[in-house]
Design a protein around this motif. Structure first.
Motif, PDB file in Angstrom:
ATOM      1  N   PHE A  31     -16.907 -59.834 -33.714  1.00 45.85           N
ATOM      2  CA  PHE A  31     -17.993 -60.338 -34.561  1.00 45.85           C
ATOM      3  C   PHE A  31     -19.300 -60.466 -33.774  1.00 45.85           C
ATOM      4  CE2 PHE A  31     -20.394 -63.921 -36.377  1.00 45.85           C
ATOM      5  CZ  PHE A  31     -20.625 -63.400 -37.630  1.00 45.85           C
ATOM      6  N   ILE A  32     -19.235 -61.038 -32.566  1.00 48.23           N
ATOM      7  CA  ILE A  32     -20.445 -61.210 -31.766  1.00 48.23           C
ATOM      8  C   ILE A  32     -21.016 -59.854 -31.376  1.00 48.23           C
ATOM      9  CG2 ILE A  32     -21.387 -62.219 -29.656  1.00 48.23           C
ATOM     10  CD1 ILE A  32     -20.628 -64.255 -31.760  1.00 48.23           C
ATOM     11  N   ALA A  33     -20.134 -58.909 -31.029  1.00 45.33           N
ATOM     12  CA  ALA A  33     -20.608 -57.565 -30.699  1.00 45.33           C
ATOM     13  C   ALA A  33     -21.271 -56.912 -31.908  1.00 45.33           C
ATOM     14  CB  ALA A  33     -19.443 -56.710 -30.203  1.00 45.33           C
ATOM     15  N   THR A  34     -20.735 -57.172 -33.093  1.00 46.40           N
ATOM     16  CA  THR A  34     -21.351 -56.646 -34.313  1.00 46.40           C
ATOM     17  C   THR A  34     -22.742 -57.233 -34.518  1.00 46.40           C
ATOM     18  OG1 THR A  34     -19.167 -56.400 -35.317  1.00 46.40           O
ATOM     19  CG2 THR A  34     -21.061 -56.398 -36.797  1.00 46.40           C
ATOM     20  N   GLN A  35     -22.874 -58.527 -34.248  1.00 46.48           N
ATOM     21  CA  GLN A  35     -24.201 -59.149 -34.386  1.00 46.48           C
ATOM     22  C   GLN A  35     -25.190 -58.559 -33.390  1.00 46.48           C
ATOM     23  OE1 GLN A  35     -24.560 -61.146 -37.083  1.00 46.48           O
ATOM     24  NE2 GLN A  35     -22.431 -60.495 -37.315  1.00 46.48           N
ATOM     25  N   ALA A  36     -24.720 -58.251 -32.184  1.00 48.70           N
ATOM     26  CA  ALA A  36     -25.602 -57.605 -31.197  1.00 48.70           C
ATOM     27  C   ALA A  36     -26.040 -56.225 -31.686  1.00 48.70           C
ATOM     28  CB  ALA A  36     -24.904 -57.509 -29.849  1.00 48.70           C
ATOM     29  N   ASP A  37     -25.120 -55.487 -32.301  1.00 49.97           N
ATOM     30  CA  ASP A  37     -25.481 -54.179 -32.849  1.00 49.97           C
ATOM     31  C   ASP A  37     -26.483 -54.314 -33.992  1.00 49.97           C
ATOM     32  OD1 ASP A  37     -23.798 -52.979 -31.035  1.00 49.97           O
ATOM     33  OD2 ASP A  37     -22.103 -52.868 -32.421  1.00 49.97           O
ATOM     34  N   ILE A  38     -26.296 -55.338 -34.822  1.00 52.52           N
ATOM     35  CA  ILE A  38     -27.263 -55.576 -35.901  1.00 52.52           C
ATOM     36  C   ILE A  38     -28.641 -55.864 -35.319  1.00 52.52           C
ATOM     37  CG2 ILE A  38     -27.863 -57.146 -37.786  1.00 52.52           C
ATOM     38  CD1 ILE A  38     -24.898 -57.455 -38.356  1.00 52.52           C
ATOM     39  N   LEU A  39     -28.665 -56.667 -34.243  1.00 55.00           N
ATOM     40  CA  LEU A  39     -29.932 -57.018 -33.632  1.00 55.00           C
ATOM     41  C   LEU A  39     -30.635 -55.787 -33.059  1.00 55.00           C
ATOM     42  CD1 LEU A  39     -29.956 -60.373 -31.676  1.00 55.00           C
ATOM     43  CD2 LEU A  39     -31.938 -58.937 -31.969  1.00 55.00           C
ATOM     44  N   MET A  40     -29.858 -54.815 -32.602  1.00 55.02           N
ATOM     45  CA  MET A  40     -30.430 -53.594 -32.037  1.00 55.02           C
ATOM     46  C   MET A  40     -30.673 -52.517 -33.097  1.00 55.02           C
ATOM     47  SD  MET A  40     -30.854 -53.816 -28.718  1.00 55.02           S
ATOM     48  CE  MET A  40     -30.815 -52.113 -28.190  1.00 55.02           C
ATOM     49  N   SER A  41     -30.375 -52.798 -34.347  1.00 57.94           N
ATOM     50  CA  SER A  41     -30.458 -51.783 -35.386  1.00 57.94           C
ATOM     51  C   SER A  41     -31.903 -51.515 -35.788  1.00 57.94           C
ATOM     52  CB  SER A  41     -29.651 -52.227 -36.614  1.00 57.94           C
ATOM     53  OG  SER A  41     -30.235 -53.372 -37.188  1.00 57.94           O
ATOM     54  N   GLU A  42     -32.098 -50.377 -36.460  1.00 55.43           N
ATOM     55  CA  GLU A  42     -33.435 -50.014 -36.936  1.00 55.43           C
ATOM     56  C   GLU A  42     -33.910 -50.945 -38.036  1.00 55.43           C
ATOM     57  OE1 GLU A  42     -33.710 -45.995 -38.112  1.00 55.43           O
ATOM     58  OE2 GLU A  42     -33.324 -45.162 -36.115  1.00 55.43           O
ATOM     59  N   ARG A  43     -32.971 -51.511 -38.801  1.00 51.85           N
ATOM     60  CA  ARG A  43     -33.364 -52.410 -39.882  1.00 51.85           C
ATOM     61  C   ARG A  43     -34.081 -53.634 -39.341  1.00 51.85           C
ATOM     62  NH1 ARG A  43     -29.426 -54.268 -44.859  1.00 51.85           N
ATOM     63  NH2 ARG A  43     -30.885 -55.684 -45.896  1.00 51.85           N
ATOM     64  N   VAL A  44     -33.555 -54.215 -38.280  1.00 49.67           N
ATOM     65  CA  VAL A  44     -34.212 -55.372 -37.671  1.00 49.67           C
ATOM     66  C   VAL A  44     -35.541 -54.949 -37.050  1.00 49.67           C
ATOM     67  CG1 VAL A  44     -33.994 -57.157 -35.897  1.00 49.67           C
ATOM     68  CG2 VAL A  44     -32.014 -56.541 -37.290  1.00 49.67           C
ATOM     69  N   THR A  45     -35.557 -53.792 -36.396  1.00 48.98           N
ATOM     70  CA  THR A  45     -36.797 -53.323 -35.770  1.00 48.98           C
ATOM     71  C   THR A  45     -37.872 -53.060 -36.818  1.00 48.98           C
ATOM     72  OG1 THR A  45     -35.436 -52.290 -34.055  1.00 48.98           O
ATOM     73  CG2 THR A  45     -37.731 -51.644 -34.165  1.00 48.98           C
ATOM     74  N   LEU A  46     -37.496 -52.471 -37.943  1.00 45.82           N
ATOM     75  CA  LEU A  46     -38.468 -52.248 -39.009  1.00 45.82           C
ATOM     76  C   LEU A  46     -39.017 -53.556 -39.553  1.00 45.82           C
ATOM     77  CD1 LEU A  46     -36.796 -49.322 -40.999  1.00 45.82           C
ATOM     78  CD2 LEU A  46     -38.948 -49.250 -39.726  1.00 45.82           C
ATOM     79  N   ARG A  47     -38.161 -54.571 -39.629  1.00 47.09           N
ATOM     80  CA  ARG A  47     -38.651 -55.866 -40.103  1.00 47.09           C
ATOM     81  C   ARG A  47     -39.638 -56.461 -39.106  1.00 47.09           C
ATOM     82  NH1 ARG A  47     -36.767 -58.903 -44.202  1.00 47.09           N
ATOM     83  NH2 ARG A  47     -37.546 -61.043 -44.285  1.00 47.09           N
ATOM     84  N   VAL A  48     -39.364 -56.277 -37.791  1.00 44.25           N
ATOM     85  CA  VAL A  48     -40.314 -56.750 -36.782  1.00 44.25           C
ATOM     86  C   VAL A  48     -41.651 -56.027 -36.945  1.00 44.25           C
ATOM     87  CG1 VAL A  48     -40.791 -56.816 -34.310  1.00 44.25           C
ATOM     88  CG2 VAL A  48     -38.519 -57.421 -35.154  1.00 44.25           C
ATOM     89  N   ILE A  49     -41.590 -54.733 -37.184  1.00 44.69           N
ATOM     90  CA  ILE A  49     -42.825 -53.955 -37.368  1.00 44.69           C
ATOM     91  C   ILE A  49     -43.608 -54.464 -38.575  1.00 44.69           C
ATOM     92  CG2 ILE A  49     -43.707 -51.651 -37.903  1.00 44.69           C
ATOM     93  CD1 ILE A  49     -41.377 -50.518 -36.265  1.00 44.69           C
ATOM     94  N   ARG A  50     -42.891 -54.753 -39.669  1.00 42.29           N
ATOM     95  CA  ARG A  50     -43.579 -55.268 -40.856  1.00 42.29           C
ATOM     96  C   ARG A  50     -44.119 -56.669 -40.628  1.00 42.29           C
ATOM     97  NH1 ARG A  50     -39.016 -53.017 -43.453  1.00 42.29           N
ATOM     98  NH2 ARG A  50     -38.155 -55.129 -43.693  1.00 42.29           N
ATOM     99  N   ASP A  51     -43.324 -57.518 -39.966  1.00 42.08           N
ATOM    100  CA  ASP A  51     -43.777 -58.895 -39.747  1.00 42.08           C
ATOM    101  C   ASP A  51     -45.010 -58.949 -38.850  1.00 42.08           C
ATOM    102  OD1 ASP A  51     -41.682 -59.683 -41.319  1.00 42.08           O
ATOM    103  OD2 ASP A  51     -40.381 -60.271 -39.654  1.00 42.08           O
ATOM    104  N   LEU A  52     -45.026 -58.128 -37.810  1.00 33.98           N
ATOM    105  CA  LEU A  52     -46.155 -58.136 -36.871  1.00 33.98           C
ATOM    106  C   LEU A  52     -47.266 -57.169 -37.278  1.00 33.98           C
ATOM    107  CD1 LEU A  52     -44.259 -58.304 -33.452  1.00 33.98           C
ATOM    108  CD2 LEU A  52     -45.173 -60.181 -34.825  1.00 33.98           C
ATOM    109  N   LYS A  53     -47.054 -56.423 -38.381  1.00 33.75           N
ATOM    110  CA  LYS A  53     -48.054 -55.464 -38.878  1.00 33.75           C
ATOM    111  C   LYS A  53     -48.468 -54.473 -37.791  1.00 33.75           C
ATOM    112  CE  LYS A  53     -49.845 -58.790 -42.244  1.00 33.75           C
ATOM    113  NZ  LYS A  53     -51.043 -59.512 -42.749  1.00 33.75           N
TER     114      LYS A  53
END
Length: 480
Positions: free
Chosen positions: A67-89
């Motif tokens: 489960f923890i390894a899955t959360q690390a993969d989620i954190l490294m995913s493009e979906r999270v990165t795209l949200r960072v890009i949108r949040d920081l404009k």
């Protein structure tokens, strides 16, 4: 190779070794000083594995080892990165866009370039013994490094909420449609039950059936009693129609017939007395016989009247028996009809109950999915907020210098040994013994030497070792 030979090789190749060592250390120090400083922003999140407050059950997958390894993969995913890009404009950041146009020369998309750029300097470190995940971001700006680390932490938490909320919203839409269908099914089942009750004009219940069952049992008991009474009256009627009608209980208990029989007995006794005393032709005897005949006639008439009452009673009993039998059959038929109606009504009632149960379960699941879709509490929380670091994390000049000293020393020794292997020379008496297989008797100093040192090695090419046995060259030490 002995340690003395090793030292002799290093002394002979010292200038080459020092050159290599100096180049490695100097290059490392210069490169470390010239590299731009990188700052490391570190944030951390904690995964709280506890039952979901909405469903009161453990979130699926939390108990699995990965489960923890899955959360690390989620954190490294493009979906999270795209949200960072949108949040920081970052899509509106002109310098980064110019950098993309310069480096990528317009190849690909700017969004994909940002994703690769951000993920390049992102490092996620899940803990091995706890549920804490560290988020590290490296950047030349300490404020940017801390901001990106915090942005990834917030984007990860928001993504976990989306990963839970999106399926819940989909389930909510599904349960809404299913609930509507279940409500329609329930209404149709209730309408069928109401129409059935109105058509039959009754509300079939087990209590009503119990009442009718008791009535059927009562009629059956009455019919049994009536049959017994009818059998008895039939027997008395048969007796009344035969020669033993005067022995009927009704006849014997009749007071008029008993009085007539008493008079008949008295007149018969008187007739017998008169006949003995006066003879058969005497008027008193004839009168007594006439009275006896009249009494007998009255007894017969009264007996027939009483026996006719037995026949009437038997007829009444038979009629009563027939009525009870008909009533029993009618009640039995009614019971069968009621049982069929009850079974049909129970089927309709079960349909209503099942439809109600399905509808209630769907409504409960609909409400739960609606709450889950509106849930704003994630199982992940920010544990540590990244602060702009005061010191850069790289390059680490001192550490790099120490590593360069170690690696430079190893490389210098390796170069010295490699040079010695390509051009092997006799450095000490042990080399001569190893090369010639003969013992060393003595040694002469090198001409021009300030003082004699027997342990000092003299460079002699192994290619000329055979000639050294016969005639030493001028100015070169030779072993004898």
């Amino acid at each position: 190779m002995t340690f003395a030979q090793f030292l002799s090789i290093l002394r002979a190749r010292k200038w080459a070794a020092l050159l290599v060592f100096s180049l490695v250390v100097a290059t490392t120090v210069v490169v470390s000083l010239m590299l731009p400083k990188q700052y490391l922003g570190t944030a951390s999140v904690v995964i709280d594995i506890k039952p979901d407050p909405v469903s009161a059950t453990l979130f699926p997958g939390m108990a699995t080892p990965g489960f923890i390894a899955t959360q690390a993969d989620i954190l490294m995913s493009e979906r999270v990165t795209l949200r960072v890009i949108r949040d920081l404009k970052l899509m509106d950041n002109a310098p980064i866009r110019e950098q993309w146009q310069t480096e990528a020369e317009g190849a690909g998309t700017f969004e994909q370039y940002l994703i690769e750029l951000l993920q390049k300097y992102l490092e996620v470190k899940p803990s091995l013994q706890s549920n804490v995940i560290s988020i590290e971001y490296k950047s030349p700006s300490p404020q940017f490094a801390a901001g990106l680390a915090n942005a990834f932490a917030q984007a990860y938490i928001a993504t976990t909420l989306e990963l839970r909320g999106d399926p819940a919203r989909q389930f909510n839409s599904f349960f809404q449609a299913q609930t509507k269908d279940a409500r329609d099914s329930l209404e149709r089942a209730q309408q069928r039950l109401s129409a059935f009750q109105q058509d039959k004009g009754i509300i079939v219940t087990n209590e009503r059936l119990d009442i009718e069952s008791a009535r059927l049992a009562e009629l059956s008991s009455q019919l049994t009693q009536s049959q017994s009474i009818s059998a008895e009256s039939s027997s008395r009627q048969a007796q009344a129609r035969g020669d033993q009608s005067d022995r009927l209980q009704e006849v014997l208990n009749n007071p008029l017939i008993s009085g007539l029989k008493a008079d008949l007995t008295r007149y018969e006794a008187k007739l017998q007395e008169l006949s003995q005393r006066l003879g058969d032709k005497h008027p008193q005897v004839l009168e007594a016989r006439a009275n006896i005949a009249e009494l007998r006639s009255k007894i017969d008439v009264e007996t027939r009247r009483v026996t006719s009452g037995v026949s009437v009673s038997n007829t009444i009993n038979k009629s009563r028996e027939g009525q009870l039998s008909a009533a029993l059959n009618a009640q039995r038929t009614k019971m069968l009809e009621m049982k069929a109606v009850l079974d049909e009504g129970q089927v309709l009632q079960r349909e209503v109950q099942n439809a109600q149960s399905v509808y209630d379960n769907l409504v409960a699941r609909l409400n739960q999915s609606a709450l889950e879709a509106q849930n704003t509490q994630s199982y992940a929380s920010v544990l540590t907020v990244a602060q702009p670091p005061a010191e850069h994390s790289s390059p680490k000049t001192l550490l790099n210098t120490l590593l360069a000293i170690f690696l430079g020393a190893m490389l210098a020794v390796g170069v010295a040994l490699l040079m010695e292997m390509t051009d092997r020379r006799v450095r000490n008496p042990e080399d001569a013994v190893a090369a010639l297989g003969l013992p060393v008797l003595g040694s002469l100093p090198v001409p021009g030497a300030k003082r004699f040192n027997p342990a000092r090695p003299v460079g002699l090419s192994l290619a000329t070792r055979q000639r050294a046995m016969s005639l030493p060259a001028p100015g070169v030490q030779a072993d004898i």
